[in-house]
Each structure stands twice: as structure tokens, then as C-alpha cells.
Design an enzyme around this catalytic site. Structure first.
Site, short mmCIF file in Angstrom:
data_model
loop_
_atom_site.label_atom_id
_atom_site.label_comp_id
_atom_site.label_asym_id
_atom_site.label_seq_id
_atom_site.Cartn_x
_atom_site.Cartn_y
_atom_site.Cartn_z
N SER A 1 0.85 -1.19 0.00
CA SER A 1 0.00 0.00 0.00
C SER A 1 0.89 1.24 0.00
O SER A 1 1.70 1.40 -0.90
CB SER A 1 -0.94 -0.06 1.21
OG SER A 1 -2.01 0.82 1.06
N ASP B 1 -8.56 -6.05 -5.07
CA ASP B 1 -8.20 -4.95 -4.17
C ASP B 1 -9.37 -3.97 -4.14
O ASP B 1 -9.77 -3.44 -5.18
CB ASP B 1 -6.92 -4.27 -4.66
CG ASP B 1 -6.32 -3.33 -3.62
OD1 ASP B 1 -7.10 -2.60 -2.96
OD2 ASP B 1 -5.09 -3.30 -3.48
N ASP C 1 -12.33 -17.99 -16.52
CA ASP C 1 -10.94 -18.41 -16.36
C ASP C 1 -10.79 -19.93 -16.32
O ASP C 1 -9.69 -20.45 -16.12
CB ASP C 1 -10.33 -17.78 -15.10
CG ASP C 1 -11.15 -18.09 -13.84
OD1 ASP C 1 -11.27 -19.27 -13.48
OD2 ASP C 1 -11.68 -17.14 -13.22
N HIS D 1 -7.05 -5.90 -0.60
CA HIS D 1 -5.94 -4.96 -0.43
C HIS D 1 -4.89 -5.51 0.54
O HIS D 1 -5.15 -5.62 1.73
CB HIS D 1 -6.48 -3.62 0.08
CG HIS D 1 -5.42 -2.56 0.12
ND1 HIS D 1 -4.74 -2.17 -1.01
CD2 HIS D 1 -4.90 -1.84 1.14
CE1 HIS D 1 -3.86 -1.23 -0.68
NE2 HIS D 1 -3.94 -1.03 0.62
#
Ligand SMILES: *[C@@H]1O[C@H](CO)[C@@H](O)[C@H](O)[C@H]1NC(C)=O
Ligand SMILES: *[C@@H]1O[C@H](CO)[C@@H](O)[C@H](O)[C@H]1NC(C)=O
Ligand SMILES: *[C@@H]1O[C@H](CO)[C@@H](O)[C@H](O)[C@H]1NC(C)=O
Ligand SMILES: *[C@@H]1O[C@H](CO)[C@@H](O)[C@H](O)[C@H]1NC(C)=O
Ligand SMILES: *[C@@H]1O[C@H](CO)[C@@H](O)[C@H](O)[C@H]1NC(C)=O
Ligand SMILES: *[C@@H]1O[C@H](CO)[C@@H](O)[C@H](O)[C@H]1NC(C)=O
Ligand SMILES: *[C@@H]1O[C@H](CO)[C@@H](O)[C@H](O)[C@H]1NC(C)=O
Ligand SMILES: *[C@@H]1O[C@H](CO)[C@@H](O)[C@H](O)[C@H]1NC(C)=O
Ligand SMILES: *[C@@H]1O[C@H](CO)[C@@H](O)[C@H](O)[C@H]1NC(C)=O
Length: 544
Positions: A211, A435, A281, A471
Site C-alpha cells: 500500500s 483490491d 478463467d 488490499h
């Protein structure tokens, strides 16, 4: 099932504060060398280091015994307690002469089992450093480690106590300290103290941060390329003057719409996006890995019913909620011109599009404090500026001004890493694709710009994207097991990481392992093996 979706903003700040060391807690046991006697831990044996342009005001040192950090009972995945730490604690206070700043650095030096390495540790939000929370894990692994406050109070969520010298006037010296200057100082001071204490210089120096700590790592590579041999810069808060105001975009849209949907409606839309895009995916696991291929339209839900996950009531999807979610995924724009990226579909909206109700039942938007502070204090320079009144067209001017005034100070997105490359540095960035605070595409954007400058960037800087990870961690996606170990192998043995092994938190009792591949490759399931095992994936150019 999707428990990560119901995080509230406080959780996210918690993530910011505690997600700072990007290195995974290691299985490695702290080395003990019972034979080596501890060097004396005293200010008398550690001279004040030299630092050009600065005056060392004080240096104190004492030994700390049996120190511990309790990760807390609500142990999140990979949280770890640290016990019985023994170290020499060195505190330095210094000032940049003539600027009236006062910066505090701590250096922790293991009393035994030093691994001959130095580590600079990063901060989160507006905190320049995390101190004990980052230093304890580092010395537990045998590093001599340092943390700095950058000259202001260690507060993740707000810059209110230091941003303005007076209303209308940003404290430019403290901003520069936060942005870059204090980071290089810490490297110089930390290495000098380490050498004085052990009587020899560290063999290698590393940076570890996520971060704000990730931004700081990239700042070191861009501006002080000789400070560190290896840099871990996770979920970096780079492109700061652009991404930080952009975090307020969902609130701007809600204020324009005058509608503040309950979080459960956002959660339900997010769950529908996952349902629609999960399998692109190739693996149905509740994770959208192929974020760029997910074109789910939230407006397709309008009028259909959903069950609110907080009170169990049946409700109908609204047009306003669909618009807000679409705007949050698209990111801010000025009419049809895109200003910045949005969140990926499947990502929790509770960080940036948080809403709440008064006891009387009136709903309102809850801005993300770090972004709100940036607009009030640094862009408007007015602590009482009312961010609720910002219109979409005001937003474009705020975005523009933020970039104009702060890019050279806080942008940290210089794509020319040649000096770091020439110094022999190695760097790893990993970023969660779910995130909820820092748009992963901003990191992809930066990496592509670095690639455009130097097509051989992978010789010294590698990016890994982590599907389903929030995050600095969190979410249901698997996170790297030992990215610091991978960096050390690269720096000290020349073994570049082609993938990072991972482990997810238990989801319905099962932990998955899906390698993170070097960007732009993605981990593609072989279609045969157990999809929870890393060996069933190959790094491929695409999912299809
Ligand atoms: C360093 O500063 C911390 C925080 O103020 C304090 O708790 C500690 O005792 C100090 N250590 C030394 C050696 O001065
Ligand atoms: C170390 O601290 C723990 C509490 O964290 C305590 O239980 C233990 O007795 C202490 N050990 C020594 C040798 O003081
Ligand atoms: C840390 O220790 C406390 C007890 O002191 C315990 O309740 C908690 O579960 C431990 N956390 C972890 C992550 O091991
Ligand atoms: C210097 O900083 C202190 C707070 O750290 C403040 O009280 C003082 O007014 C400042 N002096 C000047 C000249 O800015
Ligand atoms: C550090 O360098 C010294 C030689 O200066 C060497 O003996 C030692 O093994 C090295 N330690 C590590 C951890 O690389
Ligand atoms: C964001 O990044 C992903 C992963 O690299 C990519 O697939 C997608 O196209 C990007 N989206 C935008 C808007 O650039
Ligand atoms: C953007 O839209 C506004 C109306 O919402 C209009 O007044 C303005 O001229 C438009 N700007 C551009 C550059 O098209
Ligand atoms: C939401 O509002 C309630 C009062 O209605 C309050 O108790 C609670 O703290 C608020 N939550 C957040 C995260 O703001
Ligand atoms: C802030 O602006 C909003 C929207 O214009 C307004 O409703 C609100 O009353 C304002 N708040 C204050 C404290 O002025």
C-alpha cells in the site's frame, strides 16, 4: 459464502494498518546463535550517524527483552503472534536544518541470530511507518530493521494533524518527508546504526512494504536506486495524485444520484457478477481471475428480486444501484473521457461505496477517509471543505488539480528504472485483483509503461497479479507464501521467480494453491488435475 463482501470501512483501515509488511509470515524459525555474545546496546557504542542536510538531535539505545506482539484473537489468515523477541532498540530524532521538521526513526537489531541483512519497512495510508507491527516480523526473521514516522503522527486514516501549516497552506516540508525524503534518510541512518552495532555492514538491504509501503518501495527504486538490493512493493499506492481522488468517485456518483443504496444490494450485485464471470478463467471457484474479460452489466438485474444478506428481506434491484456499481467499475470520467481506472467486478464495494443509515433510517454515503482527506486538505487546503457537494464536473477539476500540484512529489510512477537496474537491484510487486482500495489496473498501467521504456524489465522487476485477493491480503483468493524468500533468491542467487506459490484461506474447509505467474502470463488450469493444487496450473498467455 462471500464473507469478504461484508467488510465495512473500518475493516479496510484495519487492512491498511495491518497489511503493511507485504512479506508473508514465514515458516522459518528465527535463527539462534547461542555462542555469539551480544554487542553492547548503548548510545555510547553507537555514534550518531552522519546525514547530509540533517542534524541528529538525539540517539538513544537500550536492550528490549522478551517482547511480544499479539495478533489478536480474531486471527485473520496469515496473522501471526510474535513472542520472546530480544533486540537492541535504537531511537534517532533528527531535523532537516531550517525546515522545522522533527523525524523519529527506530532501528531494531536482533541481539542474536542477525542474518547479516538490513530491512527498511513501510507504512500504510498516511502513516510513513508501522513501527512495531512491521519491525517485529522483520527481526523475528533475523533482520536488522528500521521504521520512520516521516515527521508526523503515525495515523493511517487521516493527515489532519499535519497536512496544513495553516488553512490554505500545505506543509510542503512534511509532505516531502512523507513522499520521499525521510525514506532515503531511514536507509542511510538504519544501515549506519546496523554497522556500528554489529561492527560490520549488512551484506544485503531489502525493502518490504504494501500500500503506502508499496509506493515507498517504488519511490526508493525510482529516486534512490542504490538504497536497496531488493524491493518488495506490494499493492503500491503509486499514481497517488490520480488514484487517491478517484477513490471518491463512487461517493460523487451517489451524491449526484441522491441515492445511497444499502450495502446488501451492492453485495448482491457483486455476487451476480461473480456468478456470471467466475468460469471465464476455466475454474468455478467464486473468483473472477479473468477480470478483463468480465463484461457483466449490472443494469441487466434491474427489477429482479434479491435477498438482502443483512436482514433477509426480499427486495428489487434498483436502477440507481446498478448505475453506481457500473460507475465504480468503470472509474471516474469527464463526460466520455476516462480519468482513471475502477475496481474489478467481484471486488467488495464496502471500501469505496460504503453507505449507512442513521438510527432514524435515513441512508447516507460514508466517504473513504484517506481520499476525503486528500481532497479537503491537499487539493482544497480547507479542512472544512464539504466533499459531499462535489459534482461530477467538480470532480474532474479536483482530479486535474491534484495531478498538477502533486505529481512530481507523490506520483511515484516514473517508468524509467534504468538506474535501479544498473545498480543491480531486483524488485517484485504483487497486487490483488480484488483490491477494494487501490485499483489494480493502475499498477498494470505503470508496469506497461516501464515495459515500454525497457522491454527487458523482467530481468529486474516482475509483477504478479493475485485473483480474488483484496488490499494487501484478505478476500478468498490465494496469497503468496513467501515472496520475500523469492526476492532473496533472486538478489543473492540470481534465481528469478517465474511464479509465486500461494495458499488461500480455508473456504468451506478447503485451501487452494494456484501459482501467481509473472505478468502478463496467467495461471491456467490444465483441465484435468485437482483445481485446488498448484501443480494443476500452467503459466499461459491467456485463459482461453
Ligand atoms: C523509543 O521510542 C519508543 C516510542 O516513543 C519508546 O517506547 C522507547 O522506549 C524508546 N527507546 C529508546 C531506546 O529510547
Ligand atoms: C516472557 O513474556 C511472557 C508473556 O508475554 C511471560 O509469560 C514469560 O514469563 C516471560 N518470560 C520471561 C523469561 O520473562
Ligand atoms: C495469539 O495469541 C493469543 C493468546 O495470547 C491467541 O488468542 C490468538 O489466537 C493468537 N493468534 C494467532 C494468530 O496465533
Ligand atoms: C515548528 O514546529 C513546531 C511543532 O513541531 C511548532 O509548534 C512551531 O510553531 C514551528 N515553528 C515554526 C517557525 O514553524
Ligand atoms: C555476509 O558476508 C560475509 C563476508 O563478508 C560472509 O562470511 C557471510 O557468510 C555473509 N552472510 C550472508 C548471510 O550472506
Ligand atoms: C486491467 O487489467 C487486466 C489484467 O491485466 C486487463 O485484463 C484489463 O483489460 C485491464 N482493464 C483496463 C480497463 O485496462
Ligand atoms: C461535458 O458535459 C457537460 C454537461 O454535463 C457540458 O456542459 C460540457 O460542455 C461537456 N464537456 C465536454 C468537454 O464535452
Ligand atoms: C452505521 O450507523 C449506525 C447508526 O445507525 C452506527 O451505530 C454505526 O457505527 C455506523 N457504522 C459505520 C461503519 O459508520
Ligand atoms: C454539504 O453539501 C451537501 C450537498 O450540497 C449539503 O446537503 C450539506 O448540507 C452540506 N453540509 C454542510 C455541513 O454544509
Amino acid at each position: 459464502m462471500f464473507q469478504f463482501i461484508i467488510w465495512v470501512s473500518l475493516c479496510c483501515l484495519w487492512q491498511l494498518a495491518y497489511g503493511m509488511p507485504s512479506a508473508a509470515p514465514e515458516g522459518t524459525v528465527r535463527p539462534h546463535s547461542s555462542s555469539a555474545a551480544s554487542p553492547p546496546c548503548s548510545a555510547l557504542s553507537i555514534p550518531k550517524p552522519e546525514l547530509f542536510g540533517a542534524e541528529i538531535i538525539s540517539l538513544s539505545a537500550h536492550a528490549v527483552h522478551n517482547y511480544s506482539i499479539d495478533a489478536g484473537a480474531s486471527s485473520t489468515f496469515r496473522a501471526q503472534n510474535y513472542t520472546s523477541l530480544e533486540f537492541c532498540q535504537v531511537n534517532i530524532t533528527y531535523t532537516h536544518s531550517g525546515t522545522n521538521d522533527s523525524i523519529h526513526v527506530q532501528v531494531w537489531l536482533p541481539l542474536s541470530g542477525w542474518n547479516h541483512r538490513f530491512m527498511g519497512t513501510g507504512g500504510g495510508g498516511y502513516a510513513t511507518g508501522a513501527f512495531d507491527l512491521a519491525l517485529a516480523p522483520a527481526i523475528n526473521r533475523g533482520y536488522a530493521a528500521a521504521s520512520t514516522d516521516g515527521g508526523h503522527v503515525v495515523s493511517v486514516a487521516t493527515a489532519r494533524s499535519w497536512a496544513l501549516a495553516s488553512p490554505g497552506n500545505v506543509n510542503q516540508y512534511l509532505l516531502l518527508d512523507f513522499a520521499s525524503k525521510s525514506l532515503h534518510d531511514m536507509a542511510v541512518l538504519g544501515k549506519a546504526v546496523t554497522e556500528s552495532f554489529y561492527g560490520k555492514a549488512p551484506n544485503y538491504s531489502y525493502w518490504d512494504g504494501c500500500s503506502t509501503g508499496g509506493r515507498q518501495g517504488l519511490m526508493e527504486a525510482q529516486r534512490y536506486p542504490n538504497d536497496y538490493h531488493g524491493i518488495l512493493a506490494a499493492a503500491p499506492a503509486i499514481n497517488w495524485p490520480k488514484f487517491l481522488p478517484s477513490e471518491s468517485w463512487p461517493q460523487v456518483v451517489m451524491n449526484e444520484e441522491h441515492v445511497y443504496p444499502d450495502q446488501c444490494e451492492f453485495d448482491a450485485i457483486t455476487a451476480e457478477a461473480v456468478k456470471a464471470c467466475d468460469s471465464i478463467d476455466g475454474v468455478k471457484d467464486g473468483i473472477i481471475a479473468a477480470t478483463g474479460l468480465c463484461h457483466f452489466d449490472p443494469h441487466s438485474l434491474v427489477g429482479q428480486s434479491f435477498t438482502c444478506n443483512t436482514d433477509g428481506t426480499k427486495r428489487l434491484y434498483s436502477n440507481a444501484a446498478a448505475t453506481i456499481v457500473q460507475e465504480t467499475w468503470n472509474g471516474p470520467h469527464k463526460n466520455s473521457t476516462t480519468l482513471w481506472y475502477g475496481l474489478n467486478p467481484g471486488t467488495s464495494l464496502s471500501g469505496l461505496a460504503f453507505t449507512n443509515r442513521t438510527v432514524a433510517g435515513i441512508s447516507y454515503g460514508v466517504p473513504f477517509p484517506i481520499s476525503d482527506d486528500w481532497i479537503q486538505l491537499f487539493v482544497k487546503k480547507d479542512p472544512s471543505f464539504n466533499t459531499t457537494s462535489i459534482t461530477a464536473s467538480d470532480f474532474a477539476s479536483i482530479f486535474h488539480q491534484s495531478y498538477q500540484e502533486y505529481e512530481s512529489i507523490m506520483g511515484t510512477d516514473d517508468p524509467d528504472l534504468s538506474a535501479f537496474r544498473n545498480a543491480g537491484g531486483k524488485m517484485i510487486t504483487w497486487h490483488g485483483l480484488a483490491d477494494q482500495l487501490i485499483f489494480p489496473n493502475g499498477t498494470v498501467d505503470y508496469y506497461q509503461r516501464v515495459m515500454a521504456v525497457d522491454s527487458k524489465v523482467r530481468d529486474y522487476y516482475r509483477l504478479f497479479l493475485a485473483p480474488g485477493v483484496g488490499h494487501c491480503g484478505g478476500g478468498i483468493g490465494p496469497t503468496p507464501d513467501d515472496q520475500l524468500g523469492a526476492l532473496i533468491d533472486w538478489v543473492e542467487h540470481g534465481t528469478a521467480p517465474s511464479m509465486l506459490s500461494t495458499t488461500s484461506p480455508p473456504v468451506a474447509g478447503t485451501q487452494t494453491h494456484r501459482p501467481l505467474c509473472v505478468y502478463p502470463l496467467v495461471a491456467r488450469w490444465d483441465g484435468i488435475g485437482d483445481s485446488t493444487k498448484g501443480s494443476s496450473y500452467k503459466c499461459s498467455a491467456s485463459y482461453t
